[in-house]
Design an enzyme around this catalytic site. Structure first.
Site, PDB file in Angstrom:
ATOM      1  N   HIS A 467      -1.213  -2.074  -4.403  1.00  0.00           N
ATOM      2  CA  HIS A 467      -0.003  -2.110  -3.747  1.00  0.00           C
ATOM      3  C   HIS A 467       0.940  -0.818  -4.362  1.00  0.00           C
ATOM      4  CE1 HIS A 467       3.009  -3.193  -0.558  1.00  0.00           C
ATOM      5  NE2 HIS A 467       3.684  -2.791  -1.373  1.00  0.00           N
ATOM      6  N   GLU A 468       1.425  -1.176  -5.572  1.00  0.00           N
ATOM      7  CA  GLU A 468       2.465  -0.468  -6.141  1.00  0.00           C
ATOM      8  C   GLU A 468       1.718   0.940  -6.342  1.00  0.00           C
ATOM      9  OE1 GLU A 468       5.273  -1.290  -5.880  1.00  0.00           O
ATOM     10  OE2 GLU A 468       4.929  -3.458  -5.497  1.00  0.00           O
ATOM     11  N   HIS A 471       2.129   3.286  -3.569  1.00  0.00           N
ATOM     12  CA  HIS A 471       3.389   3.793  -3.478  1.00  0.00           C
ATOM     13  C   HIS A 471       3.484   4.844  -4.582  1.00  0.00           C
ATOM     14  CE1 HIS A 471       5.635   1.063  -1.005  1.00  0.00           C
ATOM     15  NE2 HIS A 471       5.596   0.077  -1.562  1.00  0.00           N
ATOM     16  N   HIS A 474       2.446   8.024  -3.252  1.00  0.00           N
ATOM     17  CA  HIS A 474       3.041   8.754  -2.380  1.00  0.00           C
ATOM     18  C   HIS A 474       4.069   9.539  -2.944  1.00  0.00           C
ATOM     19  CE1 HIS A 474       5.727   7.762   1.579  1.00  0.00           C
ATOM     20  NE2 HIS A 474       5.051   8.873   1.622  1.00  0.00           N
TER      21      HIS A 474
END
Length: 675
Positions: A467-468, A471, A474
């Protein structure tokens, strides 16, 4: 002091952590504010007619030194803080809040921005420039530029007070987290606990020169304890302490702070002409209005509630049959859920952990990124870091060009807040023909390696890492001209798409084959375990959805109305949770007093966005599944239209360009087993 206010003479312009002293920060902030103000004055005093270039562009590139110092300082305040840094934060936050208002309430500057804004149809701007102009204009109009002088003064006072209160809120939560320890002397009280958790607790006790074992409210200690400890009374004690943070009528009590923050946010929104804080916030979100958020949440709740009630009844019956429990309590939830999951799927987190060694999982995430986006990660040792535990990587593309610098910080320690997050030390942007590459960091709290074992992750921690890292991608793959539109600078209900979509790879045999190997034997995770992981993905999804929705509805409760009449936090929460409550209430506990996402982080009026983004990520991943999870063409579309574009265009435009259509909730409902 000068170390922070001049260009860093370092590899890739990285932060020179080892040379920075705490005492350098306050003077550096003061100098950088003076410098940033001079840049603003130069825009205002320019005798030429305002243009996009001499006003809007110049404004976006101003204050870059102040941004760098802020990024370094506030990241340290989260991951490596101490009393001195917290004290500096209390001094600096009002200065920054004041400076922000100096810009937003600068009438001469706003007049220039407004002049350009009113000519926008004649300016022939590209989509990114048009977005920047719109954003700059709204940054003024939404922050009081059209107010009277008297109202502007009041706005400044509110903002100053809010910045101090949210800092105080976070410090109180951290203090409460660190103040509690469960010290166990009797060996039988460890019954049920995983070996690694026991070893970590022993080592903590040793470090304090104590006998026995010490457990804390830090996630790697707390979560395994309430999930596995057979001693129900001790689980209750831990859960009570966890739920009572900021709600103990002591020096760290957050009740009045919560009431003040909610009221000040409402007053601020009213001053700016909005019905509530939520109306103000949601104007700049995909969801657009509190009404839309409430109908989205209610719609999901209707679909999830029957499933949640069935799951709760099943869990209650299971606990009754197993241990004669007449009434399931909150501190029983994780414990019996884990046991039921083991019975239904023969899937035990502790049996899975040997297949998820941290280093291998991280390499797996790197390989997934390479297969999708053609980037490589190489650990480097000539970059400064703020703690020896941090790892640093060079990220390069297929032409061996630098894409980003990546920092990874994985273990809990004193002065590091709980949870997991991604952040950046430097944004990506293009200036004077140079594409400045970003410095991105992920911070987690996983179980440390011990004398006998490496760091082994639960499956939940594996998805947290992905998940991190989503990010982080991105941020790393950002490719925009303007810093304020780069990377994760997007609408908050869009920002979770890149992180949540990457979690899907953790359930796919093809991806697990890259990293899920037993740390002792080296054998790959058995395929039947992979099938069970996939099958169990929707286990108790109804209850999980209800829980997420309850947090989002509480957030809306605080922010979508006038909170002036709320006097009793506990009574207010009881009312907000009525539609989503499954477990009996615990009168000693409150959620709001440690709900850092909305009272310290940036999620106020935005907590719904986790669920909102789940609709996007399920729909987007369905596209990958149709074409193949490592399909280069779909990956390129996702990179070019979502990851690299930051906030340069409206999220729905970017999403439709990638997917060819608006997202449909069916994919999420199907994945969650709710249809």
């Amino acid at each position: 002091m000068k170390i922070l206010t001049q260009a860093f003479d370092t590899k890739y312009d990285t932060a020179p952590f080892s040379k920075i002293k705490n005492a350098d920060f306050l003077p550096a902030f003061q100098d950088a504010i003076v410098l940033a103000k001079a840049e603003i004055d130069a825009i205002v005093d320019n005798p030429e007619a305002p243009t996009f270039e001499n006003t809007i562009e110049k404004l976006d590139f101003s204050g870059d030194r102040l941004d760098r110092i802020s990024n370094i300082f506030f990241n340290l305040n989260s991951a490596e803080t101490n009393d001195e840094i917290q004290k500096i934060a209390q001094d600096v936050s009002p200065l920054l809040s004041e400076f922000g208002n100096d810009i937003r309430l600068n009438a001469a500057l706003f007049a220039k921005v407004k002049t350009v804004y009113e000519q926008k149809d004649q300016l022939n701007l590209n989509p990114e420039q048009a977005t920047l102009l719109d954003k700059k204009y709204k940054n003024f109009s939404r922050n009081g530029a059209n107010l009277s002088e008297e109202a502007k003064t009041l706005l400044r006072e509110i903002d100053k007070e809010l910045s101090k209160l949210s800092l105080q809120f976070g410090e109180n939560v951290l203090a409460e987290t660190q103040a509690f320890q469960l010290h166990i002397i009797q060996k039988e009280d460890l019954s049920g606990l995983p070996e690694g958790t026991i070893e970590a607790a022993r080592s903590l006790a040793k470090s304090q020169d104590k006998e026995g074992w010490i457990f804390t409210l830090d996630y790697p200690s707390y979560i395994p304890f309430v999930t596995y400890a057979d001693n129900r009374e001790l689980r209750k004690k831990m859960a009570h302490a966890f739920g009572a943070k900021g709600f103990q009528n002591n020096e760290f009590d957050n009740q009045q702070i919560v009431l003040k923050i909610a009221k000040l946010r409402f007053d601020r929104a009213q001053l700016l002409g909005y019905a509530s804080h939520a109306h103000f916030v949601l104007e700049e979100r995909m969801a657009e209005s509190p009404e839309k958020v409430k109908s989205f949440s209610t719609d999901l709740l209707e679909k999830a509630k029957p499933a949640a009630q069935r799951e709760f009844a099943q869990l209650s019956a299971f606990a009754k049959k197993l241990d004669g429990i007449d009434q399931l309590q909150k501190w029983d939830s994780a414990y019996y859920s884990e046991k039921l999951k083991q019975e239904l799927f023969q899937l035990d987190d502790e049996k899975l952990k040997p297949y998820f060694q941290l280093e291998k999982v991280l390499d797996g995430a790197f390989t997934v990124a390479q297969k999708l986006y053609g980037i490589t990660f190489e650990e480097i040792f000539d970059i400064d870091k703020y703690n020896d535990e941090v790892k640093t990587y060079e990220v390069k593309d297929e032409d061996d060009q630098l894409v980003a610098v990546f920092y990874a910080d994985f273990f809990p320690r004193k002065g590091k807040r709980n949870g997991a997050w991604m952040t950046s030390f430097k944004s990506q942007y293009i200036k004077n023909g140079t594409n400045e590459r970003p410095h991105i960091s992920i911070v987690c709290n996983f179980t440390k390696p011990t004398e006998t074992k490496p760091s082994l992750l639960t499956f939940n921690e594996v998805t947290t890492l992905f998940h991190e890292f989503g990010h982080a991608l991105h941020g790393m793959l950002a490719n925009t001209t303007y810093p304020s539109l780069s990377g994760t600078s997007v609408y908050w209900d869009f920002v979770e798409l890149p992180s949540q979509i990457l979690e899907n790879w953790c359930y796919e045999p093809e991806a697990l084959a890259l990293f899920a190997y037993h740390y002792v034997t080296g054998e790959m995770i058995p395929i039947e375990l992979v099938h069970k992981i996939k099958e169990s993905a929707s286990f108790q999804e109804g209850m999980a959805t209800m829980r997420q929705l309850s947090f989002g509805l509480l957030d809306m409760g605080w922010h979508a109305q006038d909170p002036s009449n709320i006097k009793d936090i506990k009574a207010f929460e009881t009312e907000q949770f009525a539609a989503t409550q499954l477990f009996p209430d615990v009168k000693e506990n409150a959620m709001s007093t440690s709900f850092s996402h909305i009272f310290q982080g940036g999620y106020s009026s935005g907590y719904y966005s986790y669920k909102w983004a789940e609709v996007l990520d399920a729909d987007a991943f369905e596209y990958f599944q149709e074409k193949g999870i490592f399909n280069k063409e779909v990956a390129a579309k996702f990179k070019d239209n979502v990851l690299s574009k930051g906030g340069t265009e409206a999220p729905m435009i970017l999403y439709k360009r990638f997917r060819g259509q608006e997202p449909k909730p069916e994919a999420l409902l199907k994945r969650a087993g709710l249809v």
